[in-house]
Write a protein that holds these residues in place. Structure first.
Motif, PDB file in Angstrom:
ATOM      1  N   ARG A   3       1.587   6.797  -6.746  1.00  0.00           N
ATOM      2  CA  ARG A   3       0.492   7.639  -7.375  1.00  0.00           C
ATOM      3  C   ARG A   3       1.089   9.189  -6.887  1.00  0.00           C
ATOM      4  N   HIS A   4       1.720   9.269  -5.845  1.00  0.00           N
ATOM      5  CA  HIS A   4       2.168  10.631  -5.413  1.00  0.00           C
ATOM      6  C   HIS A   4       3.356  11.154  -6.465  1.00  0.00           C
ATOM      7  N   SER A   5       4.194  10.290  -6.910  1.00  0.00           N
ATOM      8  CA  SER A   5       5.007  10.642  -8.169  1.00  0.00           C
ATOM      9  C   SER A   5       4.177  10.978  -9.420  1.00  0.00           C
ATOM     10  N   ALA A   6       3.194   9.969  -9.753  1.00  0.00           N
ATOM     11  CA  ALA A   6       2.389  10.351 -10.773  1.00  0.00           C
ATOM     12  C   ALA A   6       1.906  11.554 -11.060  1.00  0.00           C
ATOM     13  N   SER A  63       0.857  -1.130   0.074  1.00  0.00           N
ATOM     14  CA  SER A  63       0.263  -0.072  -0.017  1.00  0.00           C
ATOM     15  C   SER A  63       1.095   1.375   0.316  1.00  0.00           C
ATOM     16  N   LEU A  64       1.925   1.298   0.869  1.00  0.00           N
ATOM     17  CA  LEU A  64       2.787   2.345   0.724  1.00  0.00           C
ATOM     18  C   LEU A  64       3.520   2.592  -0.544  1.00  0.00           C
ATOM     19  N   GLY A  99      -2.386  18.617  -6.311  1.00  0.00           N
ATOM     20  CA  GLY A  99      -2.086  17.156  -7.006  1.00  0.00           C
ATOM     21  C   GLY A  99      -1.865  15.957  -6.121  1.00  0.00           C
ATOM     22  N   PRO A 100      -2.790  15.728  -5.153  1.00  0.00           N
ATOM     23  CA  PRO A 100      -2.607  14.615  -4.393  1.00  0.00           C
ATOM     24  C   PRO A 100      -2.890  13.182  -5.001  1.00  0.00           C
ATOM     25  N   ALA A 101      -2.051  12.288  -4.229  1.00  0.00           N
ATOM     26  CA  ALA A 101      -2.505  11.066  -4.690  1.00  0.00           C
ATOM     27  C   ALA A 101      -3.694  10.610  -3.768  1.00  0.00           C
ATOM     28  N   THR A 102      -4.589   9.751  -4.201  1.00  0.00           N
ATOM     29  CA  THR A 102      -5.916   9.317  -3.580  1.00  0.00           C
ATOM     30  C   THR A 102      -5.817   7.882  -3.367  1.00  0.00           C
ATOM     31  N   ASP A 103      -6.820   7.544  -2.847  1.00  0.00           N
ATOM     32  CA  ASP A 103      -7.030   5.739  -2.559  1.00  0.00           C
ATOM     33  C   ASP A 103      -7.087   5.119  -3.814  1.00  0.00           C
ATOM     34  N   THR A 104      -7.641   5.664  -4.786  1.00  0.00           N
ATOM     35  CA  THR A 104      -7.935   5.061  -6.153  1.00  0.00           C
ATOM     36  C   THR A 104      -7.210   5.720  -7.230  1.00  0.00           C
ATOM     37  N   GLY A 105      -6.374   6.552  -7.111  1.00  0.00           N
ATOM     38  CA  GLY A 105      -5.435   7.028  -8.154  1.00  0.00           C
ATOM     39  C   GLY A 105      -4.748   8.209  -7.696  1.00  0.00           C
TER      40      GLY A 105
END
Length: 67
Positions: free
Chosen positions: A12-15, A5-6, A35-41
Motif C-alpha cells: 500500500r505504501h508503494s502504491a 500485514s507488514l 499519500g499514506p498507506a491506511t488500514d484499508t488501502g
C-alpha cells in the motif's frame, strides 16, 4: 504485526507513491501533499491544476502499471 500485514502495508505504501508519481506526470503542475498507506488501502491528497475526472482514472492506473 504479522508478516502478511507488514507485506500488505509495504504494498500500500508503494502504491501510494506510484499514484502520486503517475498523477504528477499526467497532470503537470499538480501539488502533491500527503499519500499514506491506511488500514484499508492508500490515498494521495493532491492539488491538481484541473479537476481529475473518473475517466482519468484509467490513464492513472495505466501509468501506475507502467511505473
Amino acid at each position: 504485526m504479522s508478516k502478511k500485514s507488514l507485506d500488505l502495508q509495504q504494498l500500500r505504501h508503494s502504491a501510494a507513491h506510484l499514484v502520486g508519481h503517475a498523477v504528477s506526470e499526467l497532470f503537470p503542475g499538480t501539488l502533491l501533499t500527503i499519500g499514506p498507506a491506511t488500514d484499508t488501502g492508500f490515498f494521495y491528497d493532491c492539488v491538481p491544476t484541473r479537476s481529475i475526472k473518473e475517466e482519468d482514472l484509467v490513464a492513472i492506473t495505466e501509468r501506475m502499471n507502467e511505473l
